[in-house]
Scaffold this motif. Structure first.
Motif, mmCIF file in Angstrom:
data_model
loop_
_atom_site.group_PDB
_atom_site.id
_atom_site.type_symbol
_atom_site.label_atom_id
_atom_site.label_comp_id
_atom_site.label_asym_id
_atom_site.label_seq_id
_atom_site.Cartn_x
_atom_site.Cartn_y
_atom_site.Cartn_z
ATOM 1 N N ASP A 264 -2.693 4.970 -0.210
ATOM 2 C CA ASP A 264 -3.662 4.896 -1.346
ATOM 3 C C ASP A 264 -4.117 4.080 -1.015
ATOM 4 O OD1 ASP A 264 -3.565 7.580 -2.551
ATOM 5 O OD2 ASP A 264 -2.030 6.932 -3.882
ATOM 6 N N LEU A 265 -5.652 3.795 -0.757
ATOM 7 C CA LEU A 265 -5.824 1.973 -0.325
ATOM 8 C C LEU A 265 -5.312 1.739 -1.182
ATOM 9 C CD1 LEU A 265 -9.249 3.214 1.389
ATOM 10 C CD2 LEU A 265 -7.062 2.354 2.837
ATOM 11 N N PRO A 266 -5.710 -0.064 -1.329
ATOM 12 C CA PRO A 266 -5.284 -1.056 -2.360
ATOM 13 C C PRO A 266 -6.361 -0.754 -3.320
ATOM 14 C CG PRO A 266 -5.728 -2.066 -0.300
ATOM 15 C CD PRO A 266 -5.190 -0.688 -0.098
ATOM 16 N N GLY A 267 -6.245 -1.182 -4.819
ATOM 17 C CA GLY A 267 -6.845 -0.921 -5.662
ATOM 18 C C GLY A 267 -7.137 0.626 -6.699
ATOM 19 N N HIS A 268 -6.205 2.383 -5.362
ATOM 20 C CA HIS A 268 -6.495 2.744 -6.079
ATOM 21 C C HIS A 268 -5.369 3.260 -6.183
ATOM 22 C CE1 HIS A 268 -9.931 1.936 -3.799
ATOM 23 N NE2 HIS A 268 -10.971 2.807 -4.045
ATOM 24 N N ASP A 269 -5.204 4.855 -6.819
ATOM 25 C CA ASP A 269 -4.296 5.375 -7.505
ATOM 26 C C ASP A 269 -2.678 4.460 -7.526
ATOM 27 O OD1 ASP A 269 -3.428 7.672 -9.071
ATOM 28 O OD2 ASP A 269 -3.038 8.748 -7.541
ATOM 29 N N SER B 299 -1.823 2.858 -5.427
ATOM 30 C CA SER B 299 -1.946 1.252 -4.976
ATOM 31 C C SER B 299 -2.899 0.273 -6.124
ATOM 32 C CB SER B 299 -2.207 1.507 -3.773
ATOM 33 O OG SER B 299 -1.583 2.408 -2.641
ATOM 34 N N ALA B 300 -2.399 0.939 -6.790
ATOM 35 C CA ALA B 300 -3.682 0.456 -8.008
ATOM 36 C C ALA B 300 -3.211 -1.353 -8.928
ATOM 37 C CB ALA B 300 -3.705 1.536 -9.328
ATOM 38 N N GLY B 301 -1.782 -1.350 -8.308
ATOM 39 C CA GLY B 301 -1.335 -2.516 -8.827
ATOM 40 C C GLY B 301 -2.003 -3.796 -7.868
ATOM 41 N N GLU B 302 -2.191 -3.382 -6.637
ATOM 42 C CA GLU B 302 -3.286 -4.574 -5.985
ATOM 43 C C GLU B 302 -4.357 -4.484 -5.790
ATOM 44 O OE1 GLU B 302 -3.577 -7.371 -2.408
ATOM 45 O OE2 GLU B 302 -1.591 -6.813 -4.072
ATOM 46 N N MET C 221 1.222 -1.452 -0.058
ATOM 47 C CA MET C 221 -0.180 0.217 0.005
ATOM 48 C C MET C 221 0.802 1.596 0.497
ATOM 49 S SD MET C 221 -3.327 0.761 2.825
ATOM 50 C CE MET C 221 -3.139 -0.556 3.125
ATOM 51 N N HIS C 222 0.502 1.803 -0.713
ATOM 52 C CA HIS C 222 1.566 3.100 -1.294
ATOM 53 C C HIS C 222 0.888 4.662 0.338
ATOM 54 C CE1 HIS C 222 3.971 6.187 -3.066
ATOM 55 N NE2 HIS C 222 3.298 7.413 -2.602
ATOM 56 N N VAL C 223 1.487 4.679 0.568
ATOM 57 C CA VAL C 223 1.717 5.651 1.781
ATOM 58 C C VAL C 223 2.720 7.092 2.059
ATOM 59 C CG1 VAL C 223 1.475 5.888 4.592
ATOM 60 C CG2 VAL C 223 0.923 3.659 3.955
ATOM 61 N N GLU C 224 2.248 8.387 1.747
ATOM 62 C CA GLU C 224 2.572 9.523 2.505
ATOM 63 C C GLU C 224 3.080 9.321 3.708
ATOM 64 O OE1 GLU C 224 4.977 10.733 -0.366
ATOM 65 O OE2 GLU C 224 4.159 9.739 -2.119
ATOM 66 N N THR C 225 3.268 10.536 3.937
ATOM 67 C CA THR C 225 3.121 10.939 5.000
ATOM 68 C C THR C 225 3.490 13.069 5.376
ATOM 69 O OG1 THR C 225 5.558 10.256 5.761
ATOM 70 C CG2 THR C 225 3.912 9.244 6.510
ATOM 71 N N TYR C 226 2.845 13.615 6.096
ATOM 72 C CA TYR C 226 3.906 14.553 5.881
ATOM 73 C C TYR C 226 4.107 16.079 7.031
ATOM 74 C CZ TYR C 226 1.275 13.405 0.885
ATOM 75 O OH TYR C 226 0.861 13.548 -0.078
ATOM 76 N N GLY C 227 4.338 16.595 7.676
ATOM 77 C CA GLY C 227 4.399 17.157 9.148
ATOM 78 C C GLY C 227 5.740 16.769 9.402
ATOM 79 N N PRO C 228 5.601 17.977 10.227
ATOM 80 C CA PRO C 228 6.838 17.003 11.634
ATOM 81 C C PRO C 228 7.112 15.993 12.491
ATOM 82 C CG PRO C 228 5.546 19.809 12.084
ATOM 83 C CD PRO C 228 4.429 19.036 11.243
ATOM 84 N N ALA C 229 7.674 15.266 12.447
ATOM 85 C CA ALA C 229 7.727 13.869 12.613
ATOM 86 C C ALA C 229 7.982 13.071 14.071
ATOM 87 C CB ALA C 229 9.445 13.564 12.326
ATOM 88 N N GLY C 230 7.481 14.926 15.071
ATOM 89 C CA GLY C 230 7.384 14.492 16.334
ATOM 90 C C GLY C 230 5.913 14.896 16.605
ATOM 91 N N ALA C 231 4.597 15.171 15.560
ATOM 92 C CA ALA C 231 4.192 15.836 16.087
ATOM 93 C C ALA C 231 2.956 14.518 16.194
ATOM 94 C CB ALA C 231 3.539 16.741 14.347
ATOM 95 N N ALA D 11 -7.626 4.490 -13.140
ATOM 96 C CA ALA D 11 -7.137 2.723 -12.927
ATOM 97 C C ALA D 11 -7.640 1.939 -12.165
ATOM 98 C CB ALA D 11 -5.988 3.668 -12.273
ATOM 99 N N VAL D 12 -9.015 2.013 -11.681
ATOM 100 C CA VAL D 12 -9.320 0.867 -10.463
ATOM 101 C C VAL D 12 -10.186 0.264 -11.838
ATOM 102 C CG1 VAL D 12 -11.669 0.884 -9.204
ATOM 103 C CG2 VAL D 12 -10.519 3.101 -8.989
#
Length: 243
Positions: free
Chosen positions: A44-49, A51-54, A1-11, A159-160
């Motif tokens: 991006d949940l499985p099957g979406h954008d 993460s479309a490959g899974e 599953m593709h995951v993006e993170t944003y913002g300060p690491a300690g927040a 892509a879905v």
């Protein structure tokens, strides 16, 4: 599953779960307003954008994957989900309460649809339309996707796969309140738009009534798409809820 993170690491960490047929980009208008003070975890949940490959298989398998992701964060995480993502948020709170600090449920269907087999049969017969740009544009309008995110929606929709579409929608329209939801020990807030379908308003009340001490808010004038329809209001509501 593709995951993006944003913002300060300690927040304080916040997991944002998108709805079916869209992807993590749907949180962009909210992310811009929250990422200075919070660490946002946006899959991006499985099957979406990205993460479309899974393909999407089931809510159960997706929640298992999310539990693994949250387990790597350490400590409890605040969770907010929209539509299909809201159902996953409910399941996370019900099945892994030790990982969830508080949960916001936005527009989750919790009453099974009538004749799901017929619905899925019709959906399967018309699944190819999702890849047509004119159809995707019409769907984007119904979901309140803003012009600046229209390209993301068209790309994601194309892509879905049929497998993902049928699995995700099948899980969505058969969803019921899990037993563990009533035992979630921390703060929960349920939102729905005042102009959503009656089943969605009934579902919001059902989720609220099933969890003693939870909050319920009906957002007057809003449809099925509060985070995209009213991003500034929603971001401020999330900020207040997180505080």
């Amino acid at each position: 599953m593709h995951v993006e993170t944003y913002g300060p690491a300690g927040a304080p960490p916040v997991l944002l779960l998108h709805g079916g047929g869209v992807a993590g980009w749907m949180w962009e208008p909210v992310r811009e307003r929250l990422s200075r003070d919070h660490r946002l975890i946006v899959p991006d949940l499985p099957g979406h954008d990205r993460s479309a490959g899974e393909p999407y298989h089931s809510h159960g398998r997706t929640v298992e994957a999310l539990i693994r992701i949250l387990g790597e964060q350490g400590g409890r995480v605040r969770v907010a989900g929209f539509s299909l993502g809201a159902q996953l948020a409910v399941l996370l709170a019900a099945e892994a309460p030790e990982l969830v600090e508080r949960v916001m449920v936005v527009s989750a269907q919790a009453r099974p649809s009538a004749a799901p087999g017929l619905t899925l049969g019709l959906l399967g017969a018309t699944a190819g339309l999702a890849g047509r740009e004119w159809f995707a544009r019409a769907q984007a309008k119904a979901l309140f996707v803003p012009d600046e995110l229209l390209g993301d929606y068209v790309r994601t929709s194309a892509a879905v796969s049929k497998q993902t579409l049928l699995a995700a929608v099948g899980e969505n329209i058969r969803f019921t309140v899990p037993p563990g939801w009533a035992r979630f020990p921390r703060a929960a807030l349920v939102l729905a738009g005042g102009r959503e379908r009656r089943v969605m308003l009934a579902s919001a009340r059902l989720l609220h009534e099933a969890l003693p001490g939870s909050g319920l808010e009906i957002v007057e004038g809003a449809g099925h798409g509060i985070p995209l329809q009213r991003p500034a209001w929603f971001a401020e509501r999330v900020r207040a809820w997180l505080a």
